[in-house]
Scaffold this active site. Structure first.
Site, PDB file in Angstrom:
ATOM      1  N   ARG A 142     101.944  32.627  25.211  1.00 51.36           N
ATOM      2  CA  ARG A 142     101.336  32.262  23.927  1.00 51.36           C
ATOM      3  C   ARG A 142     102.365  32.143  22.819  1.00 51.36           C
ATOM      4  O   ARG A 142     102.031  31.745  21.699  1.00 51.36           O
ATOM      5  CB  ARG A 142     100.289  33.313  23.518  1.00 51.36           C
ATOM      6  CG  ARG A 142      99.068  33.365  24.415  1.00 51.36           C
ATOM      7  CD  ARG A 142      98.167  34.525  24.046  1.00 51.36           C
ATOM      8  NE  ARG A 142      97.210  34.194  23.022  1.00 51.36           N
ATOM      9  CZ  ARG A 142      95.908  33.963  23.244  1.00 51.36           C
ATOM     10  NH1 ARG A 142      95.425  34.025  24.460  1.00 51.36           N
ATOM     11  NH2 ARG A 142      95.105  33.668  22.253  1.00 51.36           N
ATOM     12  N   TYR A 145     102.830  29.150  20.434  1.00 49.49           N
ATOM     13  CA  TYR A 145     101.912  28.998  19.305  1.00 49.49           C
ATOM     14  C   TYR A 145     102.186  30.069  18.243  1.00 49.49           C
ATOM     15  O   TYR A 145     102.416  29.763  17.072  1.00 49.49           O
ATOM     16  CB  TYR A 145     100.476  29.100  19.805  1.00 49.49           C
ATOM     17  CG  TYR A 145      99.428  28.837  18.750  1.00 49.49           C
ATOM     18  CD1 TYR A 145      99.311  27.577  18.154  1.00 49.49           C
ATOM     19  CD2 TYR A 145      98.552  29.835  18.343  1.00 49.49           C
ATOM     20  CE1 TYR A 145      98.342  27.337  17.181  1.00 49.49           C
ATOM     21  CE2 TYR A 145      97.580  29.595  17.386  1.00 49.49           C
ATOM     22  CZ  TYR A 145      97.485  28.340  16.804  1.00 49.49           C
ATOM     23  OH  TYR A 145      96.526  28.103  15.852  1.00 49.49           O
ATOM     24  N   LYS A 149     103.910  29.413  14.455  1.00 46.50           N
ATOM     25  CA  LYS A 149     103.180  29.642  13.202  1.00 46.50           C
ATOM     26  C   LYS A 149     103.899  30.694  12.350  1.00 46.50           C
ATOM     27  O   LYS A 149     103.905  30.603  11.124  1.00 46.50           O
ATOM     28  CB  LYS A 149     101.749  30.087  13.494  1.00 46.50           C
ATOM     29  CG  LYS A 149     100.869  28.989  14.079  1.00 46.50           C
ATOM     30  CD  LYS A 149     100.529  27.903  13.052  1.00 46.50           C
ATOM     31  CE  LYS A 149      99.432  26.975  13.560  1.00 46.50           C
ATOM     32  NZ  LYS A 149      99.102  25.906  12.601  1.00 46.50           N
ATOM     33  N   ASP A 206      87.067  41.717  31.613  1.00 49.44           N
ATOM     34  CA  ASP A 206      85.782  42.431  31.661  1.00 49.44           C
ATOM     35  C   ASP A 206      84.877  42.091  30.483  1.00 49.44           C
ATOM     36  O   ASP A 206      83.772  42.631  30.361  1.00 49.44           O
ATOM     37  CB  ASP A 206      86.014  43.954  31.764  1.00 49.44           C
ATOM     38  CG  ASP A 206      86.736  44.508  30.536  1.00 49.44           C
ATOM     39  OD1 ASP A 206      86.947  43.749  29.558  1.00 49.44           O
ATOM     40  OD2 ASP A 206      87.105  45.701  30.550  1.00 49.44           O
ATOM     41  N   GLN A 209      86.938  42.447  25.358  1.00 42.19           N
ATOM     42  CA  GLN A 209      87.798  42.009  24.252  1.00 42.19           C
ATOM     43  C   GLN A 209      86.926  41.422  23.146  1.00 42.19           C
ATOM     44  O   GLN A 209      85.845  40.914  23.424  1.00 42.19           O
ATOM     45  CB  GLN A 209      88.857  40.999  24.738  1.00 42.19           C
ATOM     46  CG  GLN A 209      88.366  39.609  25.107  1.00 42.19           C
ATOM     47  CD  GLN A 209      87.933  39.480  26.558  1.00 42.19           C
ATOM     48  OE1 GLN A 209      87.401  40.417  27.140  1.00 42.19           O
ATOM     49  NE2 GLN A 209      88.112  38.307  27.148  1.00 42.19           N
ATOM     50  N   LYS A 274      91.631  42.737  20.651  1.00 39.94           N
ATOM     51  CA  LYS A 274      90.707  42.853  19.521  1.00 39.94           C
ATOM     52  C   LYS A 274      91.126  41.891  18.435  1.00 39.94           C
ATOM     53  O   LYS A 274      92.327  41.653  18.245  1.00 39.94           O
ATOM     54  CB  LYS A 274      90.816  44.254  18.891  1.00 39.94           C
ATOM     55  CG  LYS A 274      90.205  45.353  19.679  1.00 39.94           C
ATOM     56  CD  LYS A 274      90.451  46.653  18.962  1.00 39.94           C
ATOM     57  CE  LYS A 274      89.654  47.760  19.641  1.00 39.94           C
ATOM     58  NZ  LYS A 274      89.526  48.918  18.802  1.00 39.94           N
TER      59      LYS A 274
HETATM   60  N1  UDP Z   1      87.295  33.421  26.981  1.00 43.24           N
HETATM   61  C1  UDP Z   1      86.374  33.675  27.985  1.00 43.24           C
HETATM   62  N2  UDP Z   1      85.876  32.626  28.690  1.00 43.24           N
HETATM   63  C2  UDP Z   1      86.219  31.325  28.448  1.00 43.24           C
HETATM   64  C3  UDP Z   1      87.134  31.061  27.412  1.00 43.24           C
HETATM   65  C4  UDP Z   1      87.664  32.143  26.705  1.00 43.24           C
HETATM   66  O1  UDP Z   1      86.029  34.846  28.240  1.00 43.24           O
HETATM   67  O2  UDP Z   1      85.713  30.415  29.136  1.00 43.24           O
HETATM   68  C5  UDP Z   1      87.821  34.547  26.187  1.00 43.24           C
HETATM   69  C6  UDP Z   1      89.348  34.566  26.043  1.00 43.24           C
HETATM   70  O3  UDP Z   1      89.947  35.256  27.130  1.00 43.24           O
HETATM   71  C7  UDP Z   1      89.506  35.285  24.723  1.00 43.24           C
HETATM   72  C8  UDP Z   1      88.273  34.888  23.924  1.00 43.24           C
HETATM   73  O4  UDP Z   1      87.330  34.395  24.871  1.00 43.24           O
HETATM   74  O5  UDP Z   1      89.484  36.686  24.925  1.00 43.24           O
HETATM   75  C9  UDP Z   1      88.547  33.797  22.903  1.00 43.24           C
HETATM   76  O6  UDP Z   1      89.259  32.785  23.546  1.00 43.24           O
HETATM   77  P1  UDP Z   1      89.585  31.394  22.856  1.00 43.24           P
HETATM   78  O7  UDP Z   1      90.343  30.583  23.849  1.00 43.24           O
HETATM   79  O8  UDP Z   1      88.346  30.804  22.284  1.00 43.24           O
HETATM   80  O9  UDP Z   1      90.502  31.742  21.600  1.00 43.24           O
HETATM   81  P2  UDP Z   1      91.663  32.818  21.301  1.00 43.24           P
HETATM   82  O10 UDP Z   1      91.035  33.748  20.332  1.00 43.24           O
HETATM   83  O11 UDP Z   1      92.062  33.522  22.568  1.00 43.24           O
HETATM   84  O12 UDP Z   1      92.762  32.010  20.740  1.00 43.24           O
END
Ligand code: UDP
Length: 311
Positions: A142, A145, A149, A206, A209, A274
């Site tokens: 990650r 990104y 930023k 799980d 988060q 979180k």
């Molecule tokens: N997530 C999930 N299922 C999905 C896509 C995302 O459980 O099909 C979880 C991902 O692991 C993260 C949260 O949803 O914990 C938000 O993910 P997203 O990609 O929307 O944005 P992020 O906040 O991670 O940039």
């Protein structure tokens, strides 16, 4: 006022274009269309105060107009997209930010950077306050990104301190709404797409988060307020209502009025545990807080995805 917006054909960029045109402003929006779409701007086609240019913000300036406001939104914002385009993502934080700041300097224009809650990485402080410096893995997947930023924020502050550019920095938390790309992999479009097709919702890890979801009209309102404020340091813009991903899946089930099944997939590396914004500063400095409840925002977003599917 004449505004220049990078990332204008993106999810948030296109809503910002709409808002500024409605406010009576003149907008030149551009986008390289890697993730943005012309479809997001059809409502502005032919408008006398709007012009779209297909252009990449990492290229040097071609604009001859003089601008009052420069907004740098161009970026690959979803984990799926930035993991697929890490170099472009780093370039949008570095080269493109510099190009946009140079236009601001040239014209004496105000500059707004859309930064991100990802600056906090996998945060060790909760909720996240702007004064927290974050917990970012600089070499993880990650990082393209997060670090781009963080560099963009540093560059913005340098242009303010060294060149006196009037800058603002928004740290945007998870935002959702119409014009998100259905297949961009983020949890909101992913769950809505799965729900519409009667497929199980994919829970990564799980599902304990957390994220906090802000509707796009609230976010754009915060950006517009920030752009006319004198606050130079970052301001969190997001909705402080925090949900686990399992609770978010339940919200989708209520929305669809059906018991959708869940399936577990591996948690991506460095996925933050979180995330919730402390928005005291935005309340104090911008008199801003989100207004749209999750149920209402999700209904609007679902209606949009249905209309796209029917088109
Ligand atoms: N997530 C999930 N299922 C999905 C896509 C995302 O459980 O099909 C979880 C991902 O692991 C993260 C949260 O949803 O914990 C938000 O993910 P997203 O990609 O929307 O944005 P992020 O906040 O991670 O940039």
């Amino acid at each position: 006022m004449v505004h220049l917006i990078s990332g204008a054909a993106g999810f948030i960029g296109s809503h910002l274009c709409d808002r500024l045109v409605v406010d009576g402003e003149t907008v030149i929006g551009f986008d390289n269309l890697i993730t943005g779409s012309r479809r997001n701007l059809v409502q502005l086609e032919g408008h006398t105060r709007f012009r779209f240019v297909e252009f990449d913000a990492t290229q040097s300036i071609v604009f001859t107009e003089k601008f009052d406001h420069v907004w740098h939104l161009a970026s690959l914002a979803s984990p799926k997209e930035y993991l697929a385009h890490p170099i472009e993502t780093l370039e949008s934080g570095s080269t493109a930010t510099r190009n946009m700041l140079e236009i601001s300097r040239r014209d004496g224009a105000r500059f707004l950077l859309t930064s991100t809650s990802e600056c906090y990485g996998d945060p060790l402080e909760h909720p996240q306050v702007e004064t927290y410096w974050g917990n970012v893995n600089p070499v993880g997947p990650r990082s393209c990104y997060d670090e781009s930023k963080r560099y963009a924020e540093a560059l913005t502050m340098a242009y303010h301190r060294f060149h006196g550019v009037r800058t603002n920095i928004a740290r945007i938390f998870n935002t959702y709404g119409p014009r998100m790309a259905l297949k961009d992999g983020r949890v909101v479009p992913a769950f809505l797409d799965q729900a519409l097709h009667g497929e199980p919702l994919t829970i990564f890890g799980d599902g304990t988060q957390t994220r906090s979801f802000c509707y796009v009209s609230d976010l754009v309102d915060g950006l517009v307020r920030l752009a006319s404020s004198e606050e130079r340091y970052p301001v969190n813009l997001g909705n402080p209502v925090e949900l686990t991903i399992l609770q978010f899946a339940e919200a989708i089930q209520r929305l669809m009025d059906s018991k959708l099944s869940l399936v577990t997939e591996p948690l991506p590396q460095d996925d933050p545990r979180k995330r919730r914004p402390d928005i005291s500063k935005a309340k104090r400095v911008l008199d801003w807080e989100p207004k749209v409840p999750l149920e209402q925002g999700l209904r609007e977003t679902l209606a949009y995805f249905k209309s796209v599917a029917a088109a």
